[in-house]
Design a protein around this motif. Structure first.
Motif, mmCIF file in Angstrom:
data_model
loop_
_atom_site.group_PDB
_atom_site.id
_atom_site.type_symbol
_atom_site.label_atom_id
_atom_site.label_comp_id
_atom_site.label_asym_id
_atom_site.label_seq_id
_atom_site.Cartn_x
_atom_site.Cartn_y
_atom_site.Cartn_z
ATOM 1 N N GLU A 8 0.817 -1.306 -0.139
ATOM 2 C CA GLU A 8 0.081 -0.062 -0.003
ATOM 3 C C GLU A 8 1.064 1.286 0.019
ATOM 4 O OE1 GLU A 8 -4.137 1.449 0.864
ATOM 5 O OE2 GLU A 8 -3.021 0.142 -0.625
ATOM 6 N N LEU A 9 1.923 1.295 0.822
ATOM 7 C CA LEU A 9 2.732 2.273 0.739
ATOM 8 C C LEU A 9 3.429 2.536 -0.475
ATOM 9 C CD1 LEU A 9 4.545 1.959 4.214
ATOM 10 C CD2 LEU A 9 3.308 3.914 3.509
ATOM 11 N N GLU A 10 3.885 1.359 -1.098
ATOM 12 C CA GLU A 10 4.437 1.691 -2.496
ATOM 13 C C GLU A 10 3.684 2.211 -3.514
ATOM 14 O OE1 GLU A 10 5.538 -2.490 -3.223
ATOM 15 O OE2 GLU A 10 7.602 -2.137 -2.051
ATOM 16 N N GLU A 11 2.308 1.835 -3.641
ATOM 17 C CA GLU A 11 1.211 2.368 -4.435
ATOM 18 C C GLU A 11 1.211 3.938 -4.005
ATOM 19 O OE1 GLU A 11 -0.279 0.971 -7.043
ATOM 20 O OE2 GLU A 11 1.067 -0.657 -6.575
ATOM 21 N N ILE A 12 1.076 4.325 -2.839
ATOM 22 C CA ILE A 12 1.061 5.659 -2.592
ATOM 23 C C ILE A 12 2.192 6.371 -2.961
ATOM 24 C CG2 ILE A 12 1.106 7.599 -0.716
ATOM 25 C CD1 ILE A 12 -0.608 5.279 1.126
ATOM 26 N N PHE A 13 3.406 5.946 -2.753
ATOM 27 C CA PHE A 13 4.583 6.783 -3.263
ATOM 28 C C PHE A 13 4.806 6.730 -4.743
ATOM 29 C CE2 PHE A 13 6.286 5.995 1.292
ATOM 30 C CZ PHE A 13 6.303 7.067 1.639
ATOM 31 N N LYS A 14 4.151 5.664 -5.406
ATOM 32 C CA LYS A 14 4.232 5.767 -6.954
ATOM 33 C C LYS A 14 3.704 7.284 -7.204
ATOM 34 C CE LYS A 14 4.202 1.163 -8.343
ATOM 35 N NZ LYS A 14 3.348 -0.043 -8.846
ATOM 36 N N LEU A 15 2.581 7.657 -6.753
ATOM 37 C CA LEU A 15 2.175 9.000 -7.109
ATOM 38 C C LEU A 15 2.708 10.292 -6.540
ATOM 39 C CD1 LEU A 15 -1.823 8.031 -6.923
ATOM 40 C CD2 LEU A 15 -0.196 8.160 -8.902
ATOM 41 N N VAL A 16 3.189 10.026 -5.245
ATOM 42 C CA VAL A 16 3.821 11.088 -4.451
ATOM 43 C C VAL A 16 5.031 11.557 -5.116
ATOM 44 C CG1 VAL A 16 4.831 11.712 -2.366
ATOM 45 C CG2 VAL A 16 2.756 10.226 -2.314
ATOM 46 N N LYS A 17 5.659 10.638 -6.146
ATOM 47 C CA LYS A 17 7.105 10.848 -6.573
ATOM 48 C C LYS A 17 6.812 11.788 -7.747
ATOM 49 C CE LYS A 17 7.445 7.091 -9.917
ATOM 50 N NZ LYS A 17 8.309 6.035 -10.336
ATOM 51 N N LEU A 18 5.427 12.090 -8.024
ATOM 52 C CA LEU A 18 4.899 12.906 -9.252
ATOM 53 C C LEU A 18 4.933 14.588 -8.752
ATOM 54 C CD1 LEU A 18 2.575 10.609 -11.158
ATOM 55 C CD2 LEU A 18 4.908 11.174 -11.538
ATOM 56 N N THR A 19 5.293 14.603 -7.425
ATOM 57 C CA THR A 19 5.045 16.003 -6.907
ATOM 58 C C THR A 19 5.946 17.095 -7.810
ATOM 59 O OG1 THR A 19 4.641 15.091 -4.665
ATOM 60 C CG2 THR A 19 5.081 17.235 -4.680
ATOM 61 N N PRO A 20 5.296 18.105 -7.891
ATOM 62 C CA PRO A 20 6.495 19.374 -8.465
ATOM 63 C C PRO A 20 7.398 19.795 -7.425
ATOM 64 C CG PRO A 20 4.239 20.274 -7.734
ATOM 65 C CD PRO A 20 4.119 18.756 -7.681
ATOM 66 N N SER A 21 8.573 20.090 -8.168
ATOM 67 C CA SER A 21 9.577 20.517 -7.338
ATOM 68 C C SER A 21 10.499 21.382 -8.193
ATOM 69 C CB SER A 21 10.490 19.537 -6.509
ATOM 70 O OG SER A 21 11.374 18.674 -7.692
ATOM 71 N N ALA A 22 11.225 22.416 -7.448
ATOM 72 C CA ALA A 22 11.934 23.629 -8.151
ATOM 73 C C ALA A 22 13.036 22.652 -8.819
ATOM 74 C CB ALA A 22 12.428 24.201 -7.114
ATOM 75 N N PHE A 23 13.128 22.934 -10.176
ATOM 76 C CA PHE A 23 14.236 22.385 -10.928
ATOM 77 C C PHE A 23 14.018 20.705 -11.180
ATOM 78 C CE2 PHE A 23 15.989 26.259 -9.555
ATOM 79 C CZ PHE A 23 16.161 26.980 -10.476
ATOM 80 N N ASN A 24 12.939 20.442 -10.719
ATOM 81 C CA ASN A 24 12.834 18.856 -10.612
ATOM 82 C C ASN A 24 13.787 18.236 -9.800
ATOM 83 O OD1 ASN A 24 11.411 16.293 -11.083
ATOM 84 N ND2 ASN A 24 13.038 15.970 -12.643
ATOM 85 N N LEU A 25 14.195 19.034 -8.626
ATOM 86 C CA LEU A 25 15.221 18.563 -7.745
ATOM 87 C C LEU A 25 14.746 17.336 -6.665
ATOM 88 C CD1 LEU A 25 17.667 21.507 -7.107
ATOM 89 C CD2 LEU A 25 17.872 19.739 -8.636
ATOM 90 N N GLN A 26 13.618 17.197 -6.531
ATOM 91 C CA GLN A 26 12.848 16.335 -5.827
ATOM 92 C C GLN A 26 13.510 16.247 -4.425
ATOM 93 O OE1 GLN A 26 12.592 12.465 -8.326
ATOM 94 N NE2 GLN A 26 13.250 13.956 -9.953
ATOM 95 N N HIS A 27 13.200 17.510 -3.807
ATOM 96 C CA HIS A 27 14.002 17.506 -2.221
ATOM 97 C C HIS A 27 13.445 16.751 -1.261
ATOM 98 C CE1 HIS A 27 14.220 21.370 -4.611
ATOM 99 N NE2 HIS A 27 15.234 21.929 -4.018
ATOM 100 N N ALA A 28 12.323 15.982 -1.367
ATOM 101 C CA ALA A 28 11.629 15.388 -0.359
ATOM 102 C C ALA A 28 12.192 13.973 -0.477
ATOM 103 C CB ALA A 28 10.225 15.392 -0.586
ATOM 104 N N HIS A 29 12.284 13.547 0.968
ATOM 105 C CA HIS A 29 12.708 11.952 1.290
ATOM 106 C C HIS A 29 11.838 11.516 2.253
ATOM 107 C CE1 HIS A 29 15.412 8.651 1.050
ATOM 108 N NE2 HIS A 29 15.472 8.478 2.545
ATOM 109 N N TYR A 30 11.458 10.446 2.608
ATOM 110 C CA TYR A 30 10.520 9.797 3.403
ATOM 111 C C TYR A 30 11.114 8.731 4.185
ATOM 112 C CZ TYR A 30 6.583 12.428 1.158
ATOM 113 O OH TYR A 30 6.049 13.416 0.668
#
Length: 211
Positions: free
Chosen positions: A27-49
């Motif tokens: 279930e977590l894997e399915e959630i994170f599949k969508l969360v990784k599409l979050t916009p971020s400045a310069f597509n740097l993807q600053h977030a980590h969980y």
């Protein structure tokens, strides 16, 4: 459209969860599949969980979060981190565009140099702001996706960040943005939704603040 409206209207910050509910890894894997599409400045993807679901560590997080009951009853506790050095990944992140021919070598080099200079010239406070801004965007999507899949959440700023960083052995280049408890809400403690003030005004820029 209506499904999204329903998700937004029904998402609530859960103050207590039903004990003993398991949150499957799938279930977590399915959630994170969508969360990784979050916009971020310069597509740097600053977030980590970091997802904590073993009870011994949750007990320690409970203490670090000033013994808030929601932590103790949650199926899992999620630490949302912002990477202070996300800009250092700009070359790796854009290599795919270079290899596909979307970016020329000159454009690739310019992108890497531009983003690197932008962050390094901004200094530590700017890097901190960016880490928090972008990881907060991601955290909001995490909560909405979780709600869409039937899970309740609560974002938390009430915790000792140093204690959490030490407990989970987090590297120095990450900053804790928030904790998110997740599980199935216990409706017995649900409060009426609080007052919501207007969030926008349709005025010209030179009129803003003169109201």
């Amino acid at each position: 459209m209506n499904d999204f409206v329903s998700i937004v209207e029904n998402r609530r910050s859960a103050n207590k969860f039903i004990k003993g509910v398991q949150l499957p890894t799938e279930e977590l894997e399915e959630i994170f599949k969508l969360v990784k599409l979050t916009p971020s400045a310069f597509n740097l993807q600053h977030a980590h969980y970091i997802v904590v679901n073993d009870r011994d560590t949750i007990e320690k997080l409970y203490a670090a979060a000033y013994k808030q009951y929601k932590v103790l009853t949650a199926s899992a506790v999620v630490l949302v981190l912002g990477n202070l050095e996300a800009y250092k990944d700009v070359a790796r992140i854009n290599e795919g565009f270079l290899n596909l021919g979307v970016l020329s070598k000159q454009e690739y080099d310019m992108e890497v140099q531009s983003v690197t200079s932008f962050y390094e010239n901004g200094g530590p406070q700017f890097m901190r702001d960016e880490a928090i801004r972008n990881s907060s965007l991601s955290a909001q999507l995490f909560m909405l996706v979780a709600k869409d899949r039937g899970w309740d959440t609560c974002p938390m700023i009430g915790f000792d960040p140093d204690a959490v960083l030490e407990l989970l052995n987090i590297p120095d280049n990450y900053i804790p943005t928030m904790l998110i408890t997740i599980g199935k809400s216990d409706p017995s403690s649900q409060r009426p939704r609080g007052y919501r003030k207007p969030v926008g005004e349709f005025v010209s820029y030179n009129e803003f603040g003169k109201q």
